[in-house]
Write a protein that holds these residues in place. Structure first.
Motif, PDB file in Angstrom:
ATOM      1  N   GLU A  63       5.928  52.446   1.622  1.00 57.40           N
ATOM      2  CA  GLU A  63       7.284  52.594   1.124  1.00 57.40           C
ATOM      3  C   GLU A  63       7.219  52.481  -0.393  1.00 57.40           C
ATOM      4  OE1 GLU A  63      10.173  53.270   2.402  1.00 57.40           O
ATOM      5  OE2 GLU A  63       9.768  53.153   4.558  1.00 57.40           O
ATOM      6  N   SER A  67       9.211  51.378  -2.513  1.00 55.42           N
ATOM      7  CA  SER A  67       9.664  50.080  -3.000  1.00 55.42           C
ATOM      8  C   SER A  67       8.611  48.990  -2.834  1.00 55.42           C
ATOM      9  CB  SER A  67      10.947  49.664  -2.271  1.00 55.42           C
ATOM     10  OG  SER A  67      10.714  49.554  -0.876  1.00 55.42           O
ATOM     11  N   GLU A  68       7.614  49.227  -1.986  1.00 63.29           N
ATOM     12  CA  GLU A  68       6.555  48.242  -1.743  1.00 63.29           C
ATOM     13  C   GLU A  68       5.351  48.447  -2.656  1.00 63.29           C
ATOM     14  OE1 GLU A  68       6.636  45.730   0.399  1.00 63.29           O
ATOM     15  OE2 GLU A  68       8.481  46.202   1.503  1.00 63.29           O
ATOM     16  N   ASP A 118      -1.014  51.208  -6.552  1.00 65.09           N
ATOM     17  CA  ASP A 118      -1.087  50.183  -5.518  1.00 65.09           C
ATOM     18  C   ASP A 118      -2.458  50.177  -4.852  1.00 65.09           C
ATOM     19  OD1 ASP A 118       0.978  48.326  -4.023  1.00 65.09           O
ATOM     20  OD2 ASP A 118      -0.302  49.197  -2.469  1.00 65.09           O
ATOM     21  N   ARG A 129       6.196  36.715   4.992  1.00 60.24           N
ATOM     22  CA  ARG A 129       7.187  37.703   4.590  1.00 60.24           C
ATOM     23  C   ARG A 129       8.532  37.324   5.221  1.00 60.24           C
ATOM     24  NH1 ARG A 129       7.118  43.195   2.771  1.00 60.24           N
ATOM     25  NH2 ARG A 129       8.942  44.374   3.495  1.00 60.24           N
TER      26      ARG A 129
END
Length: 327
Positions: A201, A203-204, A213, A307
């Motif tokens: 995602e 946003s991740e 990332d 999480r």
């Protein structure tokens, strides 16, 4: 005795999580990675970068798969000879790689083809010839979105009306979508401490960037590396219709070999009609995803302890309310 490197970074996918973009980035930067002590092998991964050879060398019945067809493996005898040549080829690359200490391999089919611990263990046994320690990188994407992306890929491959979503027995989920089982198998073979999991995602991602990332997870320097556009994107609504109609007339193969004209057209049309398509209704997508809630909760405990929110969004508003018309 082959030279042994200190570590091996294995990117196992999963499929439909930007693997092609990552692999093309790695292939485009082979020389720069080598200068930093990272070997991204060329053997069976010279073009787009996916390391199919590692899968072909250890997967069961690989001659019955598209990987076997692409690599000319049509029997166990041929696979045995391929595995011997493959090992010699990697031996030579590692032997010539004198200054580095990291072997990096990436293949989405680690996810889809190595579906038992026995096969994953065979991969580790093979890699133990060249490395001492491991790091496993894996991304997970909401299951309904993976299924929609697979639908686009199936159309590009030549299917005229591929299936999209299926109903499963929740007590016997398909391994492909059972992320908890996938994570557990790799952690069991390589050790939970070497697992580095991420969510597909934007946003991740670090700064909303998949390549940044990935490089962070793999401990790679990004500064000065060549960047390319996204690869193997899904089809737009119009693209879906174009492929569905034209697949009825395009032969996938000619005299047993891939049709190069069709392959060229697929490349052109895939770029022309990239985008998003939603071939199922909102309730269909949500019902499909709900089948995996238990295994996703288990994955959260395994791979993302601490999480405080669900792994995947429960928002399905981008799907149409009514079931789209499909002929």
């Amino acid at each position: 005795m082959p030279r042994r490197l200190q570590r091996c970074v294995i990117h196992i996918g999963t499929e439909k999580t930007g693997t092609s973009s990552i692999q093309q980035f790695l292939a485009a930067n082979r020389r720069k990675l080598a200068a930093e002590g990272v070997l991204y092998p060329r053997y069976t991964g010279a073009r787009q970068g996916s390391q199919w050879g590692f899968v072909a060398a250890v997967a069961d019945d690989v001659w019955r798969t598209g990987i076997g067809a692409r690599l000319g493996i049509h029997s166990e005898h041929v696979r045995t000879r391929f595995a011997e040549r493959f090992k010699s080829g990697i031996d030579e690359e590692v032997r010539r790689f004198r200054k580095g200490q990291t072997l990096l391999i990436s293949c989405e089919h680690f996810h889809s083809r190595l579906v038992t611990r026995a096969m994953i263990l065979k991969l580790k046994d093979l890699l133990d010839n060249w490395v001492r320690e491991y790091q496993i990188i894996v991304y997970f994407r909401r299951q309904d979105r993976v299924a929609i992306s697979k639908y686009s890929t199936a159309l590009k491959t030549g299917y005229t009306n591929p299936a999209i979503l299926h109903a499963f027995n929740t007590n016997q989920l398909p391994y492909y979508y059972n992320y908890s089982a996938i994570y557990e198998n790799w952690a069991e073979v390589f050790g939970a401490s070497v697992m580095r999991a991420g969510l597909f995602e934007r946003s991740e991602f670090i700064q909303g960037d998949l390549i940044k990332d990935f490089c962070d997870k793999a401990n790679l320097r990004l500064t000065g590396q060549l960047r390319q556009g996204r690869a193997n994107e899904s089809l737009s609504e119009r693209g879906v219709e174009v492929f569905r109609r034209l697949n009825k007339h395009w032969p996938q193969a000619i005299e047993g070999s891939r049709n190069p004209v069709r392959d060229a057209l697929v490349n052109v049309l895939s770029k022309l009609y990239n985008g998003k398509n939603y071939p199922v209704s909102r309730w269909e997508a949500e019902a499909f995803f709900n089948q995996f809630r238990d295994c996703n909760e288990k994955l959260a405990c395994q791979a993302f302890p601490g999480r405080d929110r669900p792994l995947f969004s429960c928002n399905f508003d981008d799907y149409p309310v009514e079931q789209p018309w499909r002929n």
